[in-house]
Motif scaffolding. Structure first.
Motif, PDB file in Angstrom:
ATOM      1  N   VAL A 136       1.095  -1.182  -0.012  1.00  0.00           N
ATOM      2  CA  VAL A 136      -0.036   0.136   0.096  1.00  0.00           C
ATOM      3  C   VAL A 136       0.821   1.378   0.016  1.00  0.00           C
ATOM      4  O   VAL A 136       0.635   2.275  -0.827  1.00  0.00           O
ATOM      5  CB  VAL A 136      -1.037   0.233   1.304  1.00  0.00           C
ATOM      6  CG1 VAL A 136      -1.760   1.178   1.186  1.00  0.00           C
ATOM      7  CG2 VAL A 136      -1.930  -1.045   1.174  1.00  0.00           C
ATOM      8  N   GLU A 137       1.948   1.265   0.814  1.00  0.00           N
ATOM      9  CA  GLU A 137       2.680   2.284   1.017  1.00  0.00           C
ATOM     10  C   GLU A 137       3.623   2.555  -0.097  1.00  0.00           C
ATOM     11  O   GLU A 137       3.871   3.707  -0.757  1.00  0.00           O
ATOM     12  CB  GLU A 137       3.569   2.182   2.221  1.00  0.00           C
ATOM     13  CG  GLU A 137       4.672   3.438   2.389  1.00  0.00           C
ATOM     14  CD  GLU A 137       5.643   3.330   3.701  1.00  0.00           C
ATOM     15  OE1 GLU A 137       6.707   2.594   3.384  1.00  0.00           O
ATOM     16  OE2 GLU A 137       5.195   3.708   4.812  1.00  0.00           O
ATOM     17  N   GLN A 138       3.938   1.695  -1.028  1.00  0.00           N
ATOM     18  CA  GLN A 138       4.597   1.722  -2.262  1.00  0.00           C
ATOM     19  C   GLN A 138       3.932   1.749  -3.463  1.00  0.00           C
ATOM     20  O   GLN A 138       4.421   1.925  -4.505  1.00  0.00           O
ATOM     21  CB  GLN A 138       5.586   0.298  -2.412  1.00  0.00           C
ATOM     22  CG  GLN A 138       6.572   0.207  -1.133  1.00  0.00           C
ATOM     23  CD  GLN A 138       7.741   1.216  -1.093  1.00  0.00           C
ATOM     24  OE1 GLN A 138       8.040   1.825  -2.087  1.00  0.00           O
ATOM     25  NE2 GLN A 138       8.093   1.698   0.031  1.00  0.00           N
ATOM     26  N   GLY A 139       2.484   1.688  -3.240  1.00  0.00           N
ATOM     27  CA  GLY A 139       1.804   2.103  -4.474  1.00  0.00           C
ATOM     28  C   GLY A 139       1.539   0.856  -5.251  1.00  0.00           C
ATOM     29  O   GLY A 139       1.257   1.092  -6.658  1.00  0.00           O
ATOM     30  N   PHE A 140       1.296  -0.430  -4.832  1.00  0.00           N
ATOM     31  CA  PHE A 140       1.391  -1.550  -5.520  1.00  0.00           C
ATOM     32  C   PHE A 140      -0.231  -1.891  -5.275  1.00  0.00           C
ATOM     33  O   PHE A 140      -0.718  -1.772  -4.304  1.00  0.00           O
ATOM     34  CB  PHE A 140       2.262  -2.586  -5.149  1.00  0.00           C
ATOM     35  CG  PHE A 140       3.628  -2.513  -5.553  1.00  0.00           C
ATOM     36  CD1 PHE A 140       4.075  -2.711  -6.761  1.00  0.00           C
ATOM     37  CD2 PHE A 140       4.556  -1.960  -4.711  1.00  0.00           C
ATOM     38  CE1 PHE A 140       5.348  -2.450  -7.151  1.00  0.00           C
ATOM     39  CE2 PHE A 140       5.796  -1.758  -4.891  1.00  0.00           C
ATOM     40  CZ  PHE A 140       6.406  -2.096  -6.234  1.00  0.00           C
ATOM     41  N   ASP A 141      -0.614  -2.480  -6.551  1.00  0.00           N
ATOM     42  CA  ASP A 141      -2.314  -2.826  -6.197  1.00  0.00           C
ATOM     43  C   ASP A 141      -2.202  -4.313  -5.754  1.00  0.00           C
ATOM     44  O   ASP A 141      -3.209  -4.544  -5.041  1.00  0.00           O
ATOM     45  CB  ASP A 141      -2.824  -3.239  -7.776  1.00  0.00           C
ATOM     46  CG  ASP A 141      -2.973  -1.939  -8.501  1.00  0.00           C
ATOM     47  OD1 ASP A 141      -3.516  -1.126  -8.354  1.00  0.00           O
ATOM     48  OD2 ASP A 141      -2.156  -1.784  -9.672  1.00  0.00           O
ATOM     49  N   HIS A 279     -11.427  -0.595  -2.982  1.00  0.00           N
ATOM     50  CA  HIS A 279     -11.918  -1.042  -3.977  1.00  0.00           C
ATOM     51  C   HIS A 279     -11.179  -1.943  -5.041  1.00  0.00           C
ATOM     52  O   HIS A 279     -10.211  -1.454  -5.337  1.00  0.00           O
ATOM     53  CB  HIS A 279     -12.827   0.080  -4.789  1.00  0.00           C
ATOM     54  CG  HIS A 279     -13.441  -0.294  -5.957  1.00  0.00           C
ATOM     55  ND1 HIS A 279     -14.776  -1.024  -6.098  1.00  0.00           N
ATOM     56  CD2 HIS A 279     -13.270   0.022  -7.301  1.00  0.00           C
ATOM     57  CE1 HIS A 279     -15.004  -1.128  -7.379  1.00  0.00           C
ATOM     58  NE2 HIS A 279     -14.006  -0.464  -8.073  1.00  0.00           N
ATOM     59  N   MET A 280     -11.710  -3.254  -5.422  1.00  0.00           N
ATOM     60  CA  MET A 280     -11.205  -3.934  -6.509  1.00  0.00           C
ATOM     61  C   MET A 280     -11.424  -3.247  -8.019  1.00  0.00           C
ATOM     62  O   MET A 280     -12.487  -3.518  -8.288  1.00  0.00           O
ATOM     63  CB  MET A 280     -11.270  -5.205  -6.234  1.00  0.00           C
ATOM     64  CG  MET A 280     -10.627  -6.325  -7.171  1.00  0.00           C
ATOM     65  SD  MET A 280     -10.965  -8.131  -7.066  1.00  0.00           S
ATOM     66  CE  MET A 280     -10.370  -8.517  -5.506  1.00  0.00           C
ATOM     67  N   GLY A 281     -10.533  -3.072  -8.832  1.00  0.00           N
ATOM     68  CA  GLY A 281     -10.469  -2.329 -10.069  1.00  0.00           C
ATOM     69  C   GLY A 281     -10.786  -3.613 -10.946  1.00  0.00           C
ATOM     70  O   GLY A 281     -10.677  -4.857 -10.478  1.00  0.00           O
ATOM     71  N   ALA A 282     -11.143  -3.556 -12.158  1.00  0.00           N
ATOM     72  CA  ALA A 282     -11.364  -4.636 -13.019  1.00  0.00           C
ATOM     73  C   ALA A 282     -10.202  -5.037 -13.351  1.00  0.00           C
ATOM     74  O   ALA A 282     -10.124  -6.598 -13.731  1.00  0.00           O
ATOM     75  CB  ALA A 282     -11.985  -3.947 -14.647  1.00  0.00           C
ATOM     76  N   ALA A 283      -9.027  -4.389 -13.533  1.00  0.00           N
ATOM     77  CA  ALA A 283      -7.896  -5.199 -13.714  1.00  0.00           C
ATOM     78  C   ALA A 283      -7.426  -6.255 -12.817  1.00  0.00           C
ATOM     79  O   ALA A 283      -6.937  -7.552 -13.186  1.00  0.00           O
ATOM     80  CB  ALA A 283      -6.745  -4.370 -13.978  1.00  0.00           C
TER      81      ALA A 283
END
Length: 293
Positions: A136-141, A279-283
């Motif tokens: 989360v801190e590092q900007g990963f999905d 929220h989980m995006g479509a990708a």
């Protein structure tokens, strides 16, 4: 502001369709309620917007002028919402994953061609990193780790094949120094040591008949790269502890020989994980479904 968004949207629908009834049906309200809303809008603006008869509805001069300005704006808003809905329904965009190198090799790499064919509009950006990071801190999905390394607030999905481990050495090394019969025999052997990004040295894990043994090995070679360790073992530098799939081709052609096979721990699984409250995006949803299948 003298008018709210809903009342202006109602006016545009009525003026474009020239009918309270059609507009009301499309908006899911009654014609009388819609007529009342337009009446209140006209009162707030201080100008009549629609000419009404028992048979027809048409914009006044002021209403036509307002419609000319509002219609393109509402069309843009509608297009933007349609695009957002498409984005939610159709996987596309940028998906960033953080995974250790073995997971990239053993889980993801064999699937990349199929993933690319199925989801050509998703840019799958995989960063390989053997350190444990805060995704989360590092900007990963999402990330990928063994189960014991996962944080408690993550949703985790087991992915890929079972991961087995092996201890092996070259035939020449075993001929010169003998075959270890128990994990405790590691103390008298040259062991190729693996250093984690944290600086800690990996303790070799063994298990048999309910007995678990973690061995702090000795060795004059310390590396942070498993392929390099495997190559050193192949050249007779010592024993190595590695993923069985990494060693399999060298075992098959006789360049390495497994030892202590009855002492190896049960297989493990890598897990895809992602934050539970986001929220989980479509990708990401597409990746989860893809890995499940």
């Amino acid at each position: 502001m003298d008018a709210d968004f809903d009342s202006l949207a109602a006016f545009v629908r009525v003026a474009q369709g020239r009918s309270f009834r059609k507009a009301a049906t499309g908006m899911g309200v009654s014609p009388s309620a819609l007529s009342h809303a337009i009446g209140k809008l006209e009162q707030r603006l201080g100008v009549r917007l629609l000419n009404r008869t028992t048979r027809s509805v048409s914009p006044t001069a002021a209403g036509a002028q307002l419609l000319e300005r509002l219609a393109p704006a509402f069309a843009e808003i509608s297009d933007a919402l349609d695009t957002l809905n498409d984005e939610r329904a159709l996987p596309r965009g940028h998906l960033r994953l953080n995974v250790p190198r073995p997971a990239a090799h053993l889980v993801l790499a064999p699937l990349l061609a199929r993933w690319r064919a199925a989801y050509p509009d998703v840019i799958l950006d995989v960063v390989t990193n053997d350190a444990v990071v805060d995704i989360v801190e590092q900007g990963f999905d999402a990330g990928m780790r063994f189960g014991e390394l996962l944080q408690q607030d993550m949703i985790a999905l087991p992915v890929g094949p079972e991961i087995r481990f092996t201890v092996c050495a070259s035939p020449d090394y075993l001929h010169r120094f003998g075959v270890p019969e128990t994990p405790h025999a590691m103390a008298s052997h040259e062991c190729l040591q693996l250093r984690f990004p944290s600086g800690a040295i990996f303790k070799w894990q063994f298990q048999r008949d309910g007995e678990e043994v973690a061995v702090a090995t000795n060795g004059s070679l310390v590396l942070d790269d498993l392929p390099a360790i495997l190559l050193a073992a192949q050249q007779g530098a010592g024993l190595c502890y590695t993923y069985a799939d990494y060693a399999a081709p060298l075992v098959a052609n006789g360049q390495l020989v497994p030892v202590l096979e009855g002492w190896m721990p049960p297989p493990e699984r890598f897990y895809l994980y992602y934050p539970s409250g986001r929220h989980m995006g479509a990708a990401l949803r597409a990746l989860v479904d893809f890995l499940k299948s």
